[in-house]
Write a protein that holds these residues in place. Structure first.
Motif, PDB file in Angstrom:
ATOM      1  N   UNK A 221       0.354  -1.407  -0.480  1.00 40.68           N
ATOM      2  CA  UNK A 221       0.055   0.017   0.675  1.00 40.68           C
ATOM      3  C   UNK A 221       0.446   1.188  -0.213  1.00 40.68           C
ATOM      4  N   UNK A 222       1.639   1.589   0.746  1.00 37.80           N
ATOM      5  CA  UNK A 222       2.690   2.521   0.838  1.00 37.80           C
ATOM      6  C   UNK A 222       3.681   2.829  -0.477  1.00 37.80           C
ATOM      7  N   UNK A 223       3.890   1.443  -1.306  1.00 30.17           N
ATOM      8  CA  UNK A 223       4.537   1.507  -2.147  1.00 30.17           C
ATOM      9  C   UNK A 223       3.395   1.908  -3.322  1.00 30.17           C
ATOM     10  N   UNK A 224       2.674   1.729  -3.287  1.00 37.74           N
ATOM     11  CA  UNK A 224       1.390   2.393  -4.668  1.00 37.74           C
ATOM     12  C   UNK A 224       1.179   3.551  -4.077  1.00 37.74           C
ATOM     13  N   UNK A 225       1.249   4.059  -2.473  1.00 34.73           N
ATOM     14  CA  UNK A 225       1.191   5.569  -2.363  1.00 34.73           C
ATOM     15  C   UNK A 225       1.750   6.778  -2.776  1.00 34.73           C
ATOM     16  N   UNK A 226       3.142   5.820  -2.716  1.00 36.63           N
ATOM     17  CA  UNK A 226       4.400   6.550  -3.049  1.00 36.63           C
ATOM     18  C   UNK A 226       4.044   6.513  -5.009  1.00 36.63           C
ATOM     19  N   UNK A 227       4.454   5.716  -5.340  1.00 37.34           N
ATOM     20  CA  UNK A 227       4.272   5.716  -6.831  1.00 37.34           C
ATOM     21  C   UNK A 227       3.329   6.874  -7.321  1.00 37.34           C
ATOM     22  N   UNK A 228       2.003   7.220  -6.899  1.00 38.17           N
ATOM     23  CA  UNK A 228       1.329   7.973  -6.978  1.00 38.17           C
ATOM     24  C   UNK A 228       1.639   8.862  -6.791  1.00 38.17           C
TER      25      UNK A 228
END
Length: 270
Positions: A221-228
């Motif tokens: 979840x945090x990786x997706x958030x940072x990618x955004x």
């Protein structure tokens, strides 16, 4: 710094997660070495590598040490894959020496609020100094075992339970041995990674950047958030670790990204 090396061709530098050593990347080393030169060091203060002579190293210090390692081993230009703590180091290495890094894959990136940062610094990673009754052995074993089952590992509750269950007894034993080799220094890199400002620093990366995470990675979840939050970053999700096709899918994702990156100007082989 202790390191593993295999294969010939374009050079890929692999930087492992905390805690442990490059041993945990054995399958990836084997797969990538079929077409590339793979170099996988134990990060400072982990596995068989000496710790930095710093009481509170930051990720920038780890990246500087990695660049020194590249100079000492004459690596030239490299493609970099980093997992968790290794992803932070890979990004800082690209910021420090963009002329030496072709592109990076950051596998699992943590994004902590100020409140969670304080909790992690207080509870997540502590040294395991030797004692005469051997309790440090049990503490190190439980620290590793419970990371399979809970995230964070110290919240042993239904809400914190991870999918997938325990790994094999041999994998767990090998991991515990790696941690005990660096029982009084492994936590320093962890804490540096916790303090690292992922989105802010990843925006400074000027080379091709791909963020990836497994569906069973607690940092998905945090990786997706940072990618955004990082406009220049791509994102790819991977199947759960326990699925039979995980290793093949991860390998294919890295190879595809490597093929899409500009060619190195110095093709070094071992």
């Amino acid at each position: 710094m202790h390191y593993r090396e295999a294969g010939q061709g374009r050079t890929i530098l692999l930087i492992h997660a905390s805690p442990g050593s490059a041993r945990q990347l054995g399958g990836l080393i084997s797969g990538l070495s079929e077409t590339c030169r793979v170099v996988a060091p134990d990060t400072p203060g982990n596995g068989d590598s000496d710790a930095l002579d710093l009481s509170h190293p930051e990720v920038t210090d780890l990246a500087a040490a990695m660049l020194e390692f590249m100079e000492a081993t004459d690596l030239g230009e490299v493609f970099v894959y980093g997992s968790h703590t290794g992803a932070c180091v890979a990004a800082e290495l690209a910021i420090l020496a963009p002329d030496r890094v072709i592109g990076i894959v950051a596998d699992g990136v943590l994004n902590l609020s100020d409140e969670m940062l304080q909790e992690y610094l207080e509870q997540y990673a502590h040294p395991f100094p030797a004692d005469l009754d051997g309790t440090y052995l049990q503490k190190a074993f439980l620290f590793c075992r419970d990371q399979y089952v809970f995230f964070p590992w110290y919240k042993r509750s239904a809400e914190a339970r991870r999918p997938g269950g325990l790994g094999s007894a041999k994998d767990l034993k090998d991991w515990v041995v790696d941690v005990l080799k660096a029982g009084e220094t492994y936590h320093l890199n962890y804490r540096a990674a916790f303090r690292w400002k992922a989105a802010e620093r990843l925006r400074q990366v000027k080379v091709p950047l791909l963020l990836v995470a497994s569906e069973s990675d607690p940092l998905l979840a945090s990786t997706r958030e940072i990618a955004d939050m990082v406009e220049a970053a791509g994102f790819a999700d991977l199947p759960p670790y326990e699925q039979p096709d995980f290793a093949a899918r991860r390998l294919a994702t890295l190879r595809n990204f490597l093929d899409a990156c500009p060619a190195s100007s110095t093709e070094l082989t071992s």
